[in-house]
Design a protein around this motif. Structure first.
Motif, PDB file in Angstrom:
ATOM      1  N   ALA A 104       0.874  -1.162   0.000  1.00  0.00           N
ATOM      2  CA  ALA A 104       0.000   0.000   0.000  1.00  0.00           C
ATOM      3  C   ALA A 104       0.919   1.222   0.000  1.00  0.00           C
ATOM      4  CB  ALA A 104      -0.905   0.003   1.228  1.00  0.00           C
ATOM      5  N   HIS A 105       0.939   1.940  -1.110  1.00  0.00           N
ATOM      6  CA  HIS A 105       1.701   3.186  -1.208  1.00  0.00           C
ATOM      7  C   HIS A 105       0.725   4.282  -0.764  1.00  0.00           C
ATOM      8  CE1 HIS A 105       4.910   1.237  -3.566  1.00  0.00           C
ATOM      9  NE2 HIS A 105       3.918   0.567  -4.143  1.00  0.00           N
ATOM     10  N   VAL A 106       0.859   4.712   0.477  1.00  0.00           N
ATOM     11  CA  VAL A 106      -0.104   5.641   1.062  1.00  0.00           C
ATOM     12  C   VAL A 106       0.292   7.072   0.697  1.00  0.00           C
ATOM     13  CG1 VAL A 106      -1.210   6.401   3.190  1.00  0.00           C
ATOM     14  CG2 VAL A 106      -0.515   4.004   2.938  1.00  0.00           C
ATOM     15  N   LEU A 107      -0.680   7.824   0.207  1.00  0.00           N
ATOM     16  CA  LEU A 107      -0.465   9.190  -0.262  1.00  0.00           C
ATOM     17  C   LEU A 107      -0.758  10.183   0.853  1.00  0.00           C
ATOM     18  CD1 LEU A 107      -2.494   8.808  -3.580  1.00  0.00           C
ATOM     19  CD2 LEU A 107      -0.051   8.384  -3.250  1.00  0.00           C
ATOM     20  N   ALA A 108       0.081  11.194   0.979  1.00  0.00           N
ATOM     21  CA  ALA A 108      -0.156  12.228   1.984  1.00  0.00           C
ATOM     22  C   ALA A 108      -1.459  12.968   1.721  1.00  0.00           C
ATOM     23  CB  ALA A 108       1.013  13.213   2.025  1.00  0.00           C
ATOM     24  N   GLU A 109      -1.859  13.010   0.481  1.00  0.00           N
ATOM     25  CA  GLU A 109      -3.145  13.620   0.121  1.00  0.00           C
ATOM     26  C   GLU A 109      -3.637  12.987  -1.166  1.00  0.00           C
ATOM     27  OE1 GLU A 109      -2.367  17.739  -1.956  1.00  0.00           O
ATOM     28  OE2 GLU A 109      -0.953  17.481  -0.298  1.00  0.00           O
ATOM     29  N   GLN A 110      -4.887  13.109  -1.425  1.00  0.00           N
ATOM     30  CA  GLN A 110      -5.471  12.582  -2.654  1.00  0.00           C
ATOM     31  C   GLN A 110      -5.118  13.516  -3.808  1.00  0.00           C
ATOM     32  OE1 GLN A 110      -7.021   9.670  -2.993  1.00  0.00           O
ATOM     33  NE2 GLN A 110      -7.452   9.946  -5.150  1.00  0.00           N
ATOM     34  N   PRO A 111      -4.586  13.004  -4.917  1.00  0.00           N
ATOM     35  CA  PRO A 111      -4.295  13.873  -6.059  1.00  0.00           C
ATOM     36  C   PRO A 111      -5.591  14.422  -6.648  1.00  0.00           C
ATOM     37  CG  PRO A 111      -3.968  11.571  -6.629  1.00  0.00           C
ATOM     38  CD  PRO A 111      -4.254  11.612  -5.164  1.00  0.00           C
ATOM     39  N   ASP A 112      -5.484  15.610  -7.215  1.00  0.00           N
ATOM     40  CA  ASP A 112      -6.681  16.193  -7.822  1.00  0.00           C
ATOM     41  C   ASP A 112      -6.855  15.652  -9.244  1.00  0.00           C
ATOM     42  OD1 ASP A 112      -5.093  17.778  -9.637  1.00  0.00           O
ATOM     43  OD2 ASP A 112      -4.963  19.367  -8.141  1.00  0.00           O
ATOM     44  N   ALA A 113      -7.976  15.967  -9.845  1.00  0.00           N
ATOM     45  CA  ALA A 113      -8.325  15.441 -11.168  1.00  0.00           C
ATOM     46  C   ALA A 113      -7.276  15.811 -12.224  1.00  0.00           C
ATOM     47  CB  ALA A 113      -9.705  15.953 -11.586  1.00  0.00           C
ATOM     48  N   GLU A 114      -6.734  17.002 -12.133  1.00  0.00           N
ATOM     49  CA  GLU A 114      -5.726  17.431 -13.102  1.00  0.00           C
ATOM     50  C   GLU A 114      -4.458  16.583 -12.982  1.00  0.00           C
ATOM     51  OE1 GLU A 114      -3.116  21.409 -13.600  1.00  0.00           O
ATOM     52  OE2 GLU A 114      -5.295  21.721 -13.664  1.00  0.00           O
ATOM     53  N   GLN A 115      -4.030  16.321 -11.755  1.00  0.00           N
ATOM     54  CA  GLN A 115      -2.857  15.473 -11.548  1.00  0.00           C
ATOM     55  C   GLN A 115      -3.109  14.061 -12.081  1.00  0.00           C
ATOM     56  OE1 GLN A 115      -2.831  16.376  -7.309  1.00  0.00           O
ATOM     57  NE2 GLN A 115      -0.696  17.011  -7.472  1.00  0.00           N
ATOM     58  N   LEU A 116      -4.291  13.544 -11.792  1.00  0.00           N
ATOM     59  CA  LEU A 116      -4.637  12.206 -12.258  1.00  0.00           C
ATOM     60  C   LEU A 116      -4.656  12.128 -13.783  1.00  0.00           C
ATOM     61  CD1 LEU A 116      -7.462  11.299  -9.735  1.00  0.00           C
ATOM     62  CD2 LEU A 116      -5.227  10.200  -9.916  1.00  0.00           C
ATOM     63  N   ALA A 117      -5.185  13.159 -14.419  1.00  0.00           N
ATOM     64  CA  ALA A 117      -5.257  13.177 -15.881  1.00  0.00           C
ATOM     65  C   ALA A 117      -3.864  13.288 -16.510  1.00  0.00           C
ATOM     66  CB  ALA A 117      -6.146  14.330 -16.348  1.00  0.00           C
ATOM     67  N   ALA A 118      -2.973  14.016 -15.853  1.00  0.00           N
ATOM     68  CA  ALA A 118      -1.641  14.238 -16.416  1.00  0.00           C
ATOM     69  C   ALA A 118      -0.717  13.036 -16.247  1.00  0.00           C
ATOM     70  CB  ALA A 118      -1.007  15.469 -15.756  1.00  0.00           C
ATOM     71  N   HIS A 119      -0.932  12.262 -15.199  1.00  0.00           N
ATOM     72  CA  HIS A 119      -0.018  11.143 -14.939  1.00  0.00           C
ATOM     73  C   HIS A 119      -0.712  10.070 -14.117  1.00  0.00           C
ATOM     74  CE1 HIS A 119       3.741   9.049 -14.312  1.00  0.00           C
ATOM     75  NE2 HIS A 119       3.398   8.924 -13.053  1.00  0.00           N
ATOM     76  N   ASP A 120      -0.683   8.861 -14.616  1.00  0.00           N
ATOM     77  CA  ASP A 120      -1.234   7.713 -13.891  1.00  0.00           C
ATOM     78  C   ASP A 120      -0.095   6.746 -13.599  1.00  0.00           C
ATOM     79  OD1 ASP A 120      -2.482   5.490 -12.877  1.00  0.00           O
ATOM     80  OD2 ASP A 120      -3.840   5.218 -14.569  1.00  0.00           O
TER      81      ASP A 120
END
Length: 177
Positions: A104-120
């Motif tokens: 489980a790579h736990v994220l300090a925060e949830q990425p926003d939609a723009e971040q998700l769209a730019a890189h998966d």
């Protein structure tokens, strides 16, 4: 008062940044947390604290560690519900038969939609990784060292801190919380 899971990043991995878990428990007690329980020697704890945004707890705990130990240690704090959602959301229950190889790579925060769209980052390992709420799940059948670096890729491209734990640790923290 609510319960939280604390994941410290980068302690007790080598000879320099050593923190005894008894010292960590005492430090957290001194910072106003109660019912502190640590798990293993790698900076995992569950604790009770005031009802606040987990980011506030992250700042408070990092500052307490810096003041007491002179270490800049970043951390991720999850609410009990966030931890339970990560554990309940396990997408590889049909194949992940070794908890030390399920990450489980736990994220300090949830990425926003723009971040998700730019890189998966899951595109690096599409058969064995999935994105969940504040987590990237990764089944590493050949071990973590042989797996594509989805957590590192997310951190690099999203500029969000990521800390990884194996599934045995995540489920134990869920039990302790």
């Amino acid at each position: 008062m609510p319960r939280y899971a604390l994941l410290l990043r980068g302690i007790n991995l080598g000879p320099r940044r050593r923190v005894a878990m008894a010292d960590l428990r005492a430090l957290l007690d001194g910072a106003g947390y109660t019912e502190v329980r640590t798990h293993l020697q790698s900076g995992n704890a569950v604790l009770t604290g005031p009802d606040a945004d987990p980011v506030e707890h992250e700042r408070r705990i990092s500052a307490a560690i810096d003041a007491a130990l002179g270490m800049d240690v970043r951390c991720v704090v999850l609410t009990a519900d966030e931890l339970r959602a990560i554990v309940d959301g396990h997408p590889f229950t049909d194949v992940a038969d070794n908890g030390s190889r399920m990450m489980a790579h736990v994220l300090a925060e949830q990425p926003d939609a723009e971040q998700l769209a730019a890189h998966d980052p899951t595109e690096l390992d599409p058969e064995n990784s999935r994105l969940g709420p504040r987590v990237i799940y990764q089944w590493c059948p050949d071990g973590l060292m042989g797996a594509p670096p989805v957590g590192g890729s997310a951190e690099k491209h999203w500029k969000i801190m990521v800390t990884a734990r194996n599934w045995n640790t995540m489920t134990k923290l869920a039990e302790l919380i």
